[in-house]
Structure formats: structure tokens, C-alpha cells
Design an enzyme around this catalytic site. Structure first.
Site, PDB file in Angstrom:
ATOM      1  N   HIS A 141       0.814  -1.231   0.000  1.00 19.00           N
ATOM      2  CA  HIS A 141       0.000   0.000   0.000  1.00 19.00           C
ATOM      3  C   HIS A 141       0.849   1.285   0.000  1.00 19.00           C
ATOM      4  O   HIS A 141       1.896   1.365   0.626  1.00 19.00           O
ATOM      5  CB  HIS A 141      -0.918   0.012   1.224  1.00 19.00           C
ATOM      6  CG  HIS A 141      -0.139   0.067   2.514  1.00 19.00           C
ATOM      7  ND1 HIS A 141       0.249   1.238   3.111  1.00 19.00           N
ATOM      8  CD2 HIS A 141       0.354  -0.925   3.292  1.00 19.00           C
ATOM      9  CE1 HIS A 141       0.922   0.992   4.213  1.00 19.00           C
ATOM     10  NE2 HIS A 141       1.018  -0.325   4.341  1.00 19.00           N
ATOM     11  N   HIS A 150      12.971  -0.097 -12.731  1.00 17.20           N
ATOM     12  CA  HIS A 150      12.773  -1.530 -12.948  1.00 17.20           C
ATOM     13  C   HIS A 150      12.791  -2.232 -11.603  1.00 17.20           C
ATOM     14  O   HIS A 150      13.811  -2.226 -10.904  1.00 17.20           O
ATOM     15  CB  HIS A 150      13.873  -2.102 -13.858  1.00 17.20           C
ATOM     16  CG  HIS A 150      13.764  -3.592 -14.049  1.00 17.20           C
ATOM     17  ND1 HIS A 150      14.800  -4.350 -14.524  1.00 17.20           N
ATOM     18  CD2 HIS A 150      12.751  -4.464 -13.848  1.00 17.20           C
ATOM     19  CE1 HIS A 150      14.428  -5.622 -14.583  1.00 17.20           C
ATOM     20  NE2 HIS A 150      13.192  -5.714 -14.183  1.00 17.20           N
TER      21      HIS A 150
END
Ligand code: JB3
Length: 213
Positions: A141, A150
Site C-alpha cells: 500500500h 525496474h
């Protein structure tokens, strides 16, 4: 997935994995382009390699969509420069999201984001443009992932982690809650990050420490 025809930039390993996502998503694939002109005329899973990037510039930016098939194993610079070059010329990058990814409806995705098989992204995460969320990554979250990052296979980011633009987080690395990782950072595979990391740092180990070269 839109009905606009799609060209994949690059025809290497990452592009091959992306083709799986695009084919299962029903994309209308025109083909791939690669800087290695010797690949032209070949095909991957029946999708033709059309030539080099000049092929793309032969299309009106309004009439095609692009997918960035360049990945990264350390530096994200090439992936970023390819993206920036085509954006500057007016082209648009579409999302590539594997259907097995699990994503809260409150996640915000910017253009060109790629989410590979088995990734999980929890509520209120923000994923900026051209980010690659690789196989099996967990983003919990409220994480904020900067442009061109990446996250390599198996990365786990606990809640409220921020990752600055262009950073590469290596395979299987783990980042605990609330840590702020700067821009252009390289986190080595398997590292466990328990404190903030400054821009441009290279860290490795458990707990992660700066690599001084
Ligand atoms: O970690 C995982 C699961 N995958 C890695 C991925 C994220 O990154 C993978 O293992 C590789 O480490 C890497 O894959 P990538 O980026 O596909 O690397 P490679 O297989 O070397 O293919 C790159 C391709 O891009 C080559 O065929 C190059 O010729 C081509 N290329 C380089 N610059 C370019 C350009 N193609 C175009 N169209 N334009 C360019 O400017």
C-alpha cells in the site's frame, strides 16, 4: 487493450516476455523493431521483426501505439532513453499488464507501465511512466514508484516505500516499510533494505550497505 496497432521496441529477452502479455491481452501487433538490423525478417512467436527504429518513424504517431521492449539488468538508462526519444517525437506507450497480476482499483498507473505475471499491487500505490514491474513483484500500500524504475523479479516493497526515478531494484530484494530510495539507485539482488538510500547509491547485502568502488 485498444484496437490501435502496436509496435514493440526491441526484440530481446524482455520483448519476448512482453509478447506473451500482449498476445494474451489481444493486442493488434504490427511487429517488433530492433537496433540490430540483422534480426529484420525473423519472427518471434509469429510476430515479425520489421527492421530498426526507422520503421516506427514511418508511421503517424496518431495511428500506432508503442511498447518498450528494452529491459535492464543494472542501469535503466537505455530503457529510459528509448522511451524519451519516442515520446519527444509524439508517440504514445501503452500499458502491458499480464492478466494474472492482482491490482487494487485504487492504484494509479501512468503511461507505458508494464506489469508482468503474478505481480501484486496494493491500494493507493502510484506507478509513474515507463516503470517495469517484473514477474512476481509485490508492491504494498501507498508505495510511490518513480519513472523508468525496474523492479526485477520477486522484489518485495512493504507499505509506503518510495523509489526515485530510474532506479533498478534487483531480483528478490526486499525493502521494509516507509524506506525512501533515491533516484538512479542500484539495489543488488537479494539485498534487504532497512534504511533510506541516497540518489545514485549502489547497495547490496543483508542489511543493505553501500558498495564503495
Ligand atoms: O530480469 C528479467 C526477467 N529480464 C531481463 C530484462 C528485464 O532486461 C533480461 O534477462 C535482460 O537482462 C534484459 O532484457 P533485454 O533488455 O530484452 O535485453 P536483451 O535481451 O539484451 O535485448 C535488448 C535488445 O534491444 C537487443 O536486441 C538490442 O539490439 C535492442 N536495442 C538496443 N537499443 C534496441 C535499441 N532496439 C531498438 N529498437 N532501439 C534501440 O535503441
Amino acid at each position: 487493450m485498444t484496437n490501435c496497432p502496436v509496435i514493440v521496441i526491441g526484440a530481446g529477452d524482455h520483448a519476448r516476455v512482453l509478447l506473451d502479455v500482449l498476445l494474451v491481452s489481444g493486442a493488434q501487433l504490427l511487429g517488433l523493431v530492433d537496433a540490430n538490423i540483422a534480426l529484420a525478417g525473423n519472427a518471434i512467436r509469429g510476430v515479425p521483426i520489421l527492421g530498426d527504429d526507422g520503421i516506427v518513424f514511418g508511421y503517424d504517431p496518431e495511428h500506432i501505439l508503442l511498447v518498450n521492449g528494452i529491459g535492464s539488468s543494472r542501469s535503466t538508462d537505455l530503457r529510459r532513453s528509448v522511451y524519451d526519444r519516442f515520446i519527444a517525437a509524439g508517440y504514445r506507450f501503452v500499458h502491458a499488464i499480464h492478466p494474472s497480476a492482482v491490482m487494487s482499483s485504487t492504484v494509479a498507473l501512468k503511461p507505458g507501465v508494464q506489469i508482468m505475471a503474478g505481480a501484486v499491487i496494493q491500494p493507493d500505490a502510484l506507478i509513474e511512466e515507463n516503470v517495469l514491474v517484473n514477474t512476481g513483484v509485490i508492491i504494498d500500500h501507498d508505495c510511490k514508484i518513480g519513472a523508468h524504475v525496474h523492479l526485477a523479479p520477486g522484489v518485495t516493497l512493504s507499505g509506503s516505500v518510495t523509489v526515485g526515478a530510474g532506479s533498478h531494484i534487483g531480483t528478490g530484494a526486499t525493502v521494509i516499510q516507509g524506506v525512501q530510495i533515491g533516484s538512479g539507485v542500484l539495489v543488488a539482488a537479494g539485498a534487504v533494505v532497512v534504511e533510506d538510500i541516497r540518489d545514485g547509491q549502489h547497495v547490496m547485502g543483508v542489511p543493505a550497505r553501500e558498495v564503495v568502488s
